[in-house]
Design a protein around this motif. Structure first.
Motif, PDB file in Angstrom:
ATOM      1  N   GLY A 127       0.820  -1.214   0.000  1.00 53.95           N
ATOM      2  CA  GLY A 127       0.000   0.000   0.000  1.00 53.95           C
ATOM      3  C   GLY A 127       0.853   1.262   0.000  1.00 53.95           C
ATOM      4  O   GLY A 127       0.552   2.232  -0.700  1.00 53.95           O
ATOM      5  N   ASP A 128       1.933   1.234   0.788  1.00 58.16           N
ATOM      6  CA  ASP A 128       2.847   2.381   0.832  1.00 58.16           C
ATOM      7  C   ASP A 128       3.534   2.587  -0.517  1.00 58.16           C
ATOM      8  O   ASP A 128       3.699   3.709  -0.979  1.00 58.16           O
ATOM      9  CB  ASP A 128       3.909   2.187   1.911  1.00 58.16           C
ATOM     10  N   LYS A 129       3.937   1.476  -1.136  1.00 51.09           N
ATOM     11  CA  LYS A 129       4.597   1.570  -2.442  1.00 51.09           C
ATOM     12  C   LYS A 129       3.655   2.185  -3.470  1.00 51.09           C
ATOM     13  O   LYS A 129       4.048   3.037  -4.258  1.00 51.09           O
ATOM     14  CB  LYS A 129       5.035   0.190  -2.917  1.00 51.09           C
ATOM     15  N   MET A 130       2.413   1.739  -3.454  1.00 51.14           N
ATOM     16  CA  MET A 130       1.431   2.257  -4.409  1.00 51.14           C
ATOM     17  C   MET A 130       1.146   3.727  -4.149  1.00 51.14           C
ATOM     18  O   MET A 130       1.043   4.519  -5.086  1.00 51.14           O
ATOM     19  CB  MET A 130       0.143   1.435  -4.344  1.00 51.14           C
ATOM     20  N   LYS A 131       1.029   4.085  -2.884  1.00 51.05           N
ATOM     21  CA  LYS A 131       0.751   5.476  -2.527  1.00 51.05           C
ATOM     22  C   LYS A 131       1.897   6.391  -2.959  1.00 51.05           C
ATOM     23  O   LYS A 131       1.663   7.450  -3.549  1.00 51.05           O
ATOM     24  CB  LYS A 131       0.536   5.587  -1.015  1.00 51.05           C
ATOM     25  N   ASN A 132       3.133   5.962  -2.700  1.00 50.96           N
ATOM     26  CA  ASN A 132       4.293   6.771  -3.087  1.00 50.96           C
ATOM     27  C   ASN A 132       4.411   6.878  -4.603  1.00 50.96           C
ATOM     28  O   ASN A 132       4.744   7.942  -5.128  1.00 50.96           O
ATOM     29  CB  ASN A 132       5.573   6.198  -2.489  1.00 50.96           C
ATOM     30  N   ALA A 133       4.144   5.788  -5.304  1.00 49.44           N
ATOM     31  CA  ALA A 133       4.200   5.815  -6.769  1.00 49.44           C
ATOM     32  C   ALA A 133       3.127   6.748  -7.330  1.00 49.44           C
ATOM     33  O   ALA A 133       3.370   7.483  -8.289  1.00 49.44           O
ATOM     34  CB  ALA A 133       4.036   4.411  -7.334  1.00 49.44           C
ATOM     35  N   ALA A 134       1.946   6.728  -6.715  1.00 43.64           N
ATOM     36  CA  ALA A 134       0.864   7.612  -7.163  1.00 43.64           C
ATOM     37  C   ALA A 134       1.224   9.080  -6.916  1.00 43.64           C
ATOM     38  O   ALA A 134       0.969   9.936  -7.765  1.00 43.64           O
ATOM     39  CB  ALA A 134      -0.438   7.253  -6.451  1.00 43.64           C
ATOM     40  N   GLU A 135       1.831   9.352  -5.759  1.00 37.57           N
ATOM     41  CA  GLU A 135       2.253  10.722  -5.462  1.00 37.57           C
ATOM     42  C   GLU A 135       3.317  11.195  -6.453  1.00 37.57           C
ATOM     43  O   GLU A 135       3.289  12.341  -6.900  1.00 37.57           O
ATOM     44  CB  GLU A 135       2.803  10.814  -4.041  1.00 37.57           C
ATOM     45  N   GLY A 170       2.983  14.243  -9.128  1.00 37.30           N
ATOM     46  CA  GLY A 170       3.965  15.323  -9.202  1.00 37.30           C
ATOM     47  C   GLY A 170       4.502  15.505 -10.609  1.00 37.30           C
ATOM     48  O   GLY A 170       4.659  16.631 -11.085  1.00 37.30           O
ATOM     49  N   LYS A 171       4.778  14.385 -11.288  1.00 41.98           N
ATOM     50  CA  LYS A 171       5.257  14.467 -12.675  1.00 41.98           C
ATOM     51  C   LYS A 171       4.217  15.127 -13.572  1.00 41.98           C
ATOM     52  O   LYS A 171       4.546  15.940 -14.423  1.00 41.98           O
ATOM     53  CB  LYS A 171       5.581  13.070 -13.207  1.00 41.98           C
ATOM     54  N   ALA A 172       2.956  14.743 -13.379  1.00 44.35           N
ATOM     55  CA  ALA A 172       1.882  15.312 -14.194  1.00 44.35           C
ATOM     56  C   ALA A 172       1.757  16.812 -13.961  1.00 44.35           C
ATOM     57  O   ALA A 172       1.612  17.589 -14.914  1.00 44.35           O
ATOM     58  CB  ALA A 172       0.562  14.617 -13.885  1.00 44.35           C
ATOM     59  N   ASP A 183       3.446  27.140 -19.191  1.00 45.53           N
ATOM     60  CA  ASP A 183       4.359  28.185 -18.699  1.00 45.53           C
ATOM     61  C   ASP A 183       3.966  28.704 -17.318  1.00 45.53           C
ATOM     62  O   ASP A 183       4.146  29.873 -16.997  1.00 45.53           O
ATOM     63  CB  ASP A 183       4.453  29.356 -19.684  1.00 45.53           C
ATOM     64  N   ASN A 184       3.410  27.814 -16.503  1.00 45.18           N
ATOM     65  CA  ASN A 184       3.047  28.144 -15.129  1.00 45.18           C
ATOM     66  C   ASN A 184       4.174  27.642 -14.230  1.00 45.18           C
ATOM     67  O   ASN A 184       4.220  26.476 -13.861  1.00 45.18           O
ATOM     68  CB  ASN A 184       1.707  27.490 -14.772  1.00 45.18           C
ATOM     69  N   ARG A 185       5.098  28.523 -13.890  1.00 46.86           N
ATOM     70  CA  ARG A 185       6.275  28.137 -13.106  1.00 46.86           C
ATOM     71  C   ARG A 185       5.915  27.662 -11.703  1.00 46.86           C
ATOM     72  O   ARG A 185       6.558  26.776 -11.158  1.00 46.86           O
ATOM     73  CB  ARG A 185       7.260  29.297 -13.028  1.00 46.86           C
ATOM     74  N   ASP A 186       4.878  28.249 -11.106  1.00 43.57           N
ATOM     75  CA  ASP A 186       4.466  27.834  -9.768  1.00 43.57           C
ATOM     76  C   ASP A 186       3.976  26.394  -9.772  1.00 43.57           C
ATOM     77  O   ASP A 186       4.327  25.595  -8.902  1.00 43.57           O
ATOM     78  CB  ASP A 186       3.368  28.752  -9.216  1.00 43.57           C
ATOM     79  N   LEU A 187       3.140  26.052 -10.748  1.00 40.58           N
ATOM     80  CA  LEU A 187       2.611  24.691 -10.851  1.00 40.58           C
ATOM     81  C   LEU A 187       3.740  23.706 -11.155  1.00 40.58           C
ATOM     82  O   LEU A 187       3.797  22.614 -10.588  1.00 40.58           O
ATOM     83  CB  LEU A 187       1.537  24.612 -11.931  1.00 40.58           C
ATOM     84  N   GLN A 188       4.657  24.109 -12.000  1.00 33.30           N
ATOM     85  CA  GLN A 188       5.788  23.258 -12.342  1.00 33.30           C
ATOM     86  C   GLN A 188       6.645  22.987 -11.100  1.00 33.30           C
ATOM     87  O   GLN A 188       7.013  21.840 -10.822  1.00 33.30           O
ATOM     88  CB  GLN A 188       6.639  23.905 -13.425  1.00 33.30           C
ATOM     89  N   SER A 239       9.721  14.954  -5.841  1.00 38.10           N
ATOM     90  CA  SER A 239      10.913  14.749  -5.014  1.00 38.10           C
ATOM     91  C   SER A 239      10.563  14.181  -3.646  1.00 38.10           C
ATOM     92  O   SER A 239      11.250  13.289  -3.147  1.00 38.10           O
ATOM     93  CB  SER A 239      11.670  16.061  -4.836  1.00 38.10           C
ATOM     94  N   VAL A 240       9.509  14.687  -3.047  1.00 39.74           N
ATOM     95  CA  VAL A 240       9.091  14.203  -1.736  1.00 39.74           C
ATOM     96  C   VAL A 240       8.705  12.723  -1.816  1.00 39.74           C
ATOM     97  O   VAL A 240       9.090  11.923  -0.960  1.00 39.74           O
ATOM     98  CB  VAL A 240       7.911  15.047  -1.182  1.00 39.74           C
ATOM     99  N   ALA A 241       7.973  12.348  -2.849  1.00 42.08           N
ATOM    100  CA  ALA A 241       7.579  10.955  -3.018  1.00 42.08           C
ATOM    101  C   ALA A 241       8.803  10.066  -3.218  1.00 42.08           C
ATOM    102  O   ALA A 241       8.878   8.967  -2.658  1.00 42.08           O
ATOM    103  CB  ALA A 241       6.615  10.814  -4.191  1.00 42.08           C
TER     104      ALA A 241
END
Length: 57
Positions: A4-12, A16-18, A27-32, A40-42
């Protein structure tokens, strides 16, 4: 590290990548930056869990 932890971290990380790609495309630097931070946190969470697993052996 539980499955469950692995799946949760992979989803996070995927979320983040999306966000980062969406921010880059619009060109939204804040969202990027937010997406890159979430990614990175995941990744750090996954690394920490792997380290815990290694010490359990």
């Amino acid at each position: 590290m539980g499955i469950g932890d692995k799946m949760k971290n992979a989803a996070e990380e995927a979320k983040g990548k999306a966000k980062a790609k969406t921010g880059d495309a619009t060109d939204n630097r804040d969202l990027q930056a937010e997406g890159e931070t979430e990614e990175s946190v995941a990744a750090l969470k996954q690394a920490g869990e792997k380290a815990k697993d290694a010490f359990k052996k």
